[in-house]
Design a protein around this motif. Structure first.
Motif, short mmCIF file in Angstrom:
data_model
loop_
_atom_site.label_atom_id
_atom_site.label_comp_id
_atom_site.label_asym_id
_atom_site.label_seq_id
_atom_site.Cartn_x
_atom_site.Cartn_y
_atom_site.Cartn_z
N HIS A 594 19.59 1.06 9.42
CA HIS A 594 18.76 2.11 8.81
C HIS A 594 17.53 1.52 8.13
N VAL A 595 17.61 0.26 7.72
CA VAL A 595 16.41 -0.39 7.16
C VAL A 595 15.50 -0.86 8.28
N ALA A 596 16.11 -1.46 9.27
CA ALA A 596 15.32 -2.00 10.38
C ALA A 596 14.47 -0.90 11.02
N GLU A 597 15.02 0.32 11.02
CA GLU A 597 14.32 1.44 11.65
C GLU A 597 12.99 1.73 10.95
N VAL A 598 13.02 1.83 9.60
CA VAL A 598 11.77 2.12 8.90
C VAL A 598 10.78 0.97 9.02
N VAL A 599 11.33 -0.26 9.01
CA VAL A 599 10.44 -1.41 9.14
C VAL A 599 9.77 -1.40 10.51
N GLU A 600 10.55 -1.04 11.51
CA GLU A 600 10.01 -0.93 12.86
C GLU A 600 8.83 0.06 12.89
N ASP A 601 9.06 1.24 12.29
CA ASP A 601 7.99 2.26 12.21
C ASP A 601 6.75 1.69 11.54
N LEU A 602 7.01 1.01 10.43
CA LEU A 602 5.90 0.48 9.63
C LEU A 602 5.10 -0.53 10.46
N LEU A 603 5.80 -1.43 11.15
CA LEU A 603 5.10 -2.45 11.93
C LEU A 603 4.27 -1.80 13.03
N ALA A 604 4.84 -0.75 13.64
CA ALA A 604 4.10 -0.04 14.70
C ALA A 604 2.83 0.58 14.12
N THR A 632 4.28 5.89 5.77
CA THR A 632 5.33 5.04 6.35
C THR A 632 5.67 3.90 5.40
N LEU A 633 4.61 3.34 4.82
CA LEU A 633 4.78 2.21 3.92
C LEU A 633 5.64 2.61 2.72
N ASP A 634 5.33 3.78 2.14
CA ASP A 634 6.08 4.23 0.97
C ASP A 634 7.54 4.50 1.34
N ARG A 635 7.75 5.10 2.51
CA ARG A 635 9.11 5.36 2.94
C ARG A 635 9.89 4.05 3.04
N ALA A 636 9.27 3.06 3.66
CA ALA A 636 9.93 1.76 3.82
C ALA A 636 10.21 1.15 2.45
N LEU A 637 9.25 1.29 1.55
CA LEU A 637 9.40 0.69 0.22
C LEU A 637 10.61 1.29 -0.50
N VAL A 638 10.70 2.62 -0.44
CA VAL A 638 11.82 3.28 -1.12
C VAL A 638 13.14 2.85 -0.49
N ARG A 639 13.17 2.86 0.83
CA ARG A 639 14.40 2.51 1.53
C ARG A 639 14.82 1.08 1.22
N VAL A 640 13.88 0.18 1.30
CA VAL A 640 14.23 -1.24 1.12
C VAL A 640 14.61 -1.54 -0.32
N SER A 641 13.90 -0.91 -1.27
CA SER A 641 14.14 -1.27 -2.68
C SER A 641 15.47 -0.74 -3.17
N ALA A 652 8.71 -7.68 -2.15
CA ALA A 652 7.45 -8.34 -2.51
C ALA A 652 6.43 -8.13 -1.40
N ALA A 653 6.88 -8.26 -0.14
CA ALA A 653 5.95 -8.11 0.97
C ALA A 653 5.41 -6.69 1.07
N LEU A 654 6.29 -5.70 0.86
CA LEU A 654 5.86 -4.30 0.97
C LEU A 654 4.89 -3.95 -0.15
N VAL A 655 5.22 -4.40 -1.36
CA VAL A 655 4.30 -4.16 -2.48
C VAL A 655 2.96 -4.81 -2.18
N GLY A 656 3.05 -6.03 -1.62
CA GLY A 656 1.82 -6.74 -1.28
C GLY A 656 0.98 -5.95 -0.29
N LEU A 657 1.62 -5.41 0.74
CA LEU A 657 0.90 -4.62 1.74
C LEU A 657 0.22 -3.43 1.09
N ARG A 658 0.97 -2.76 0.22
CA ARG A 658 0.42 -1.56 -0.39
C ARG A 658 -0.79 -1.90 -1.27
N ARG A 659 -0.65 -2.98 -2.01
CA ARG A 659 -1.74 -3.38 -2.90
C ARG A 659 -2.96 -3.83 -2.09
#
Lengths: 677, 66
Positions: A594-604, A632-641, A652-659
């Motif tokens: 379920h995490v890999a899925e959102v990350v996949e979306d985000l990378l796409a 997508t980024l926010d969704r991934a961030l919530v899911r991962v955190s 750290a990586a997701l926060v970095g991307l957002r910033r």
């Protein structure tokens, strides 16, 4: 200033000595053009001994290769001039394209192979039977010059590359320390801005120096692998420091972190010992766990997690950097086992490559040669071969520049200066002297100042080409002294070659500084899009090396340019995004479905975003794709955190991307994503 | 010390051939010495290398002179 001048003087004197030694020996063994040997000795000279030795080896190999190519091509194709011209033109163009693509000192082999074939091949067209002798003579003359240059620069008070690299590495690390300390203790952000770009340029310079290291005269050459690993650490420190500084601005309430910062800055001030550093990293993990206690995590807490993770990276890399530097200072010390392993597996890092530019340079060379040859052969102008030679040389020598035309103009100007000088020496001075010492005395007043000026960046170019053209004119005139028609014809032909080179390069090859900077950015975006798609998987250090190389290339261009849209920050930002991408790719392969899925979306989404940027040349940044990406980024961030553990790096990586991608976006937005629809 | 070597129909002076052999030998020996850490004790490595080459070339000439 005084010290600098002494270094230049030392360079001038030893280079002059090398040139005279080459000239003397060439005259002793009756080579046909002794001035060619002298000229080569000047060309290979460099203030650093290691650079002279690496250049010499590459140059010698290139000359042999080029001479062989000429010997093979000319006699076989001389009956069909059109074919011969095309063959030589494509040889030069092909060699040039590959060497532009390579960009390391090794590229010198093919560069030389290209224009040596032209130098030997074109004049031999009028007399193809003698080409073997000409090729052997030319190889001897050049070989002698290289030998003399190398000998003098290695034996007569050599300036080892190793010492210079050591000093550069030391000061680089010191500046990185300084930067880290300023950040931890709350320094002034405006001054930090400039440091960044300068550090990137310095990292590229260190890389350039390190490639000469295996040829050095100092004992540091045995430690090439250590230097490579240390260089990797420096490359990684750049994005880490930049991210850390960015997170500091967004972390909000930091009072809880003050004691941690205090300990880290104390550690840096006391010399950043590796062992203590490892303990510090453990402590930071404790602080991280504390941050994560209050679920669900608010944006500021997430930023603090990211901050602490970057701080861990910082401590790790700084510690290793200092340990490696200590190893360089005292090779007898035993290295930490983990680092020793890294050293054993060290390899050279890739640089930025630009296939399009390389092909364009090659095409420009081919076209210029074909045009000059068409005039030469078509008009039956015997001396026209000189123009083909000069065109080949010009296209090769200045191919690395954004816009070679100004440099070629300087070359043309230097012809105007050096021809009368050569005439003066040839017809006015040389007839009056009859011994070698007198010849040396006569050359001193002209050559020493020119060699001295070669060390001054402002004059280096003009001085070098005047020197080369002067030697070249002497070589031509000595061989055919007295024939005034030949003299005029050859010189006219050289000018014609310069004109063609300017014309072709201006219409085909010239890039403005802005266009070239933009090109570098486009390449970075393309690189990121491919990475996000997962088509390219490369180690972090390799990616960083290429991006930092781009940053280093960009720095001087941006200094010459004052476009508010283009800053050194943009590449550094892409570099940070790239590092985050690498972390996410790892997460995708390891995490729960379920995490890999959102990350996949985000990378796409990221891949799409950067593909658009690369396609539109950055014009439509604010497309609706960006909104989708942010969601997508926010969704991934919530899911991962909300994952229980093992995701600090990913957060750290997701926060970095957002910033990095959406510095202005409202962090409150995240709450709207929190309750999934 | 005079005379020529016949390498596939191309005549090369003996100096060229012997000096090339000596150069290759110098490179080989250098690599070994550097691996052992010998150069840490040498004041001027480049000068040492150069001297090594001269010594090896001399040795080669006196051996082939016979």
């Amino acid at each position: 200033m005084g010290k600098l001048d002494r270094a230049s003087l030392h360079f001038a004197v030893s280079t002059f000595a090398a040139g005279m030694l080459a000239l003397y020996l060439a005259m002793c063994i009756d080579l046909r053009n002794p001035y060619w040997s002298m000229m080569t000795a000047y060309i290979v000279s460099h203030p650093l001994a290691g650079a002279v030795r690496s250049k010499a080896v590459y140059r010698l190999l290139g000359t042999l290769l080029g001479a062989s190519a000429a010997v093979v091509l000319v006699p076989n194709l001389v009956n069909t001039p059109a074919l011969l011209i095309l063959a030589l033109a494509f040889w030069v163009g092909g060699c040039l394209a590959v060497s532009v693509l390579d960009r390391s000192p090794r590229s010198y082999i093919l560069l030389l192979a290209g224009y040596t074939a032209a130098i030997i091949g074109f004049p031999a067209v009028n007399n193809p039977g003698g080409i073997f002798d000409v090729a052997v003579l030319r190889a001897q003359e050049i070989g002698l010059g290289i030998l003399c240059g190398t000998l003098v620069h290695s034996l007569w008070f050599p300036q080892p590359v190793g010492k210079v690299i050591y000093v550069r590495l030391e000061s680089w690390l010191k500046e990185a320390d300084r930067w880290a300390l300023d950040l931890l203790q709350g320094g002034d952000p405006a001054t930090l801005e400039k440091d960044r770009v300068r550090l990137a340029a310095a990292a590229t310079e260190i890389h350039g120096l390190a490639t000469h290291l295996p040829f050095d005269t100092s004992r540091l050459r045995e430690t090439t692998a250590v230097v490579h690993v240390l260089h990797d650490r420096l490359l990684l420190l750049l994005p880490i420091l930049a991210s850390f500084s960015d997170r500091l601005q967004g972390a909000g309430e930091q009072s809880t972190l003050a004691p941690v910062f205090g300990r880290v800055s104390h550690w840096i001030e006391s010399g950043a010992d590796l062992e203590t550093g490892r303990v510090l990293v453990q402590e930071l993990s404790g602080a991280l766990a504390q941050e994560k206690q209050h679920q669900p995590l608010a944006w500021e807490a997430l930023t603090r997690i990211s901050l602490l993770t970057r701080l861990q990276d910082l401590v790790r890399n700084l510690g290793e950097g200092h340990a490696l530097l200590a190893q360089l200072r005292q090779p007898e010390l035993t290295l930490d086992t983990q680092l020793a392993q890294a050293v054993a597996h060290a390899e050279a890092r890739p640089l930025h490559r630009d296939l399009g530019l390389a092909l364009l340079s090659g095409t420009a060379a081919v076209l210029s040669i074909v045009v000059t040859c068409a005039v030469w052969v078509g008009a039956g102008w015997v001396e026209g071969s000189a123009s083909a030679v000069i065109v080949a040389i010009l296209c090769c020598l200045f191919a690395a520049m954004d816009d070679p035309v100004p440099a070629i103009r300087v070359f043309g100007l230097s012809l105007v200066i050096s021809m009368p000088l050569a005439g003066l020496y040839q017809f006015g001075i040389f007839p009056a002297i009859n011994s070698f010492p007198m010849l040396v005395l006569c050359l001193i007043p002209l050559m020493l100042p020119l060699l001295y000026l070669m060390m001054k960046p402002k004059w280096a170019m003009l001085a070098l080409v005047v020197l080369l053209n002067f030697s070249n004119s002497l070589a031509i005139q000595e061989h055919f002294s007295g024939d005034f028609a030949f003299f005029i014809n050859t010189n006219l032909s050289v000018f014609f070659g310069v004109y063609v080179a300017i014309f072709v390069n201006r219409s085909l090859r010239s890039l403005s500084t802005a266009a070239s900077a933009r090109r570098l950015l486009l390449h970075s975006w393309g690189n990121l899009a491919r990475m996000a798609q997962g088509r390219v998987v490369e180690p972090a250090a390799a990616f960083t090396s290429r991006m930092v190389d781009r940053l280093g290339l960009l720095a001087p261009r941006l200094a010459a340019l004052s476009d508010p849209e283009l800053t050194g920050d943009s590449v550094l930002k892409e570099l940070r995004v790239g590092m985050d991408l690498l972390v996410l790719q790892e997460l995708r392969s390891k995490a729960a479905p379920h995490v890999a899925e959102v990350v996949e979306d985000l990378l796409a989404a990221l891949a799409e975003y950067y593909r658009q940027l690369a396609a539109d040349a950055g014009a439509s940044r604010a497309a609706e794709g960006a909104e989708h990406l942010l969601a997508t980024l926010d969704r991934a961030l919530v899911r991962v955190s909300t994952e229980p553990e093992g995701t600090d790096a990913a957060v750290a990586a997701l926060v970095g991307l957002r910033r990095n991608l959406f510095p202005q976006a409202n962090p409150g937005l995240m709450s709207s994503v929190e309750c999934p629809a | 010390m005079s005379g020529e070597f016949d390498v596939f129909g191309v005549y090369l002076t003996s100096q060229l051939v012997t000096s090339m052999l000596a150069l290759v030998a110098t490179f080989g020996l250098n690599r070994v010495l550097a691996r052992v850490g010998f150069y840490r004790h040498v004041w001027h490595p480049a000068l040492f290398e150069c001297a090594l080459f001269v010594v090896l070339w001399g040795l080669l000439l006196s051996l082939t002179h016979l």
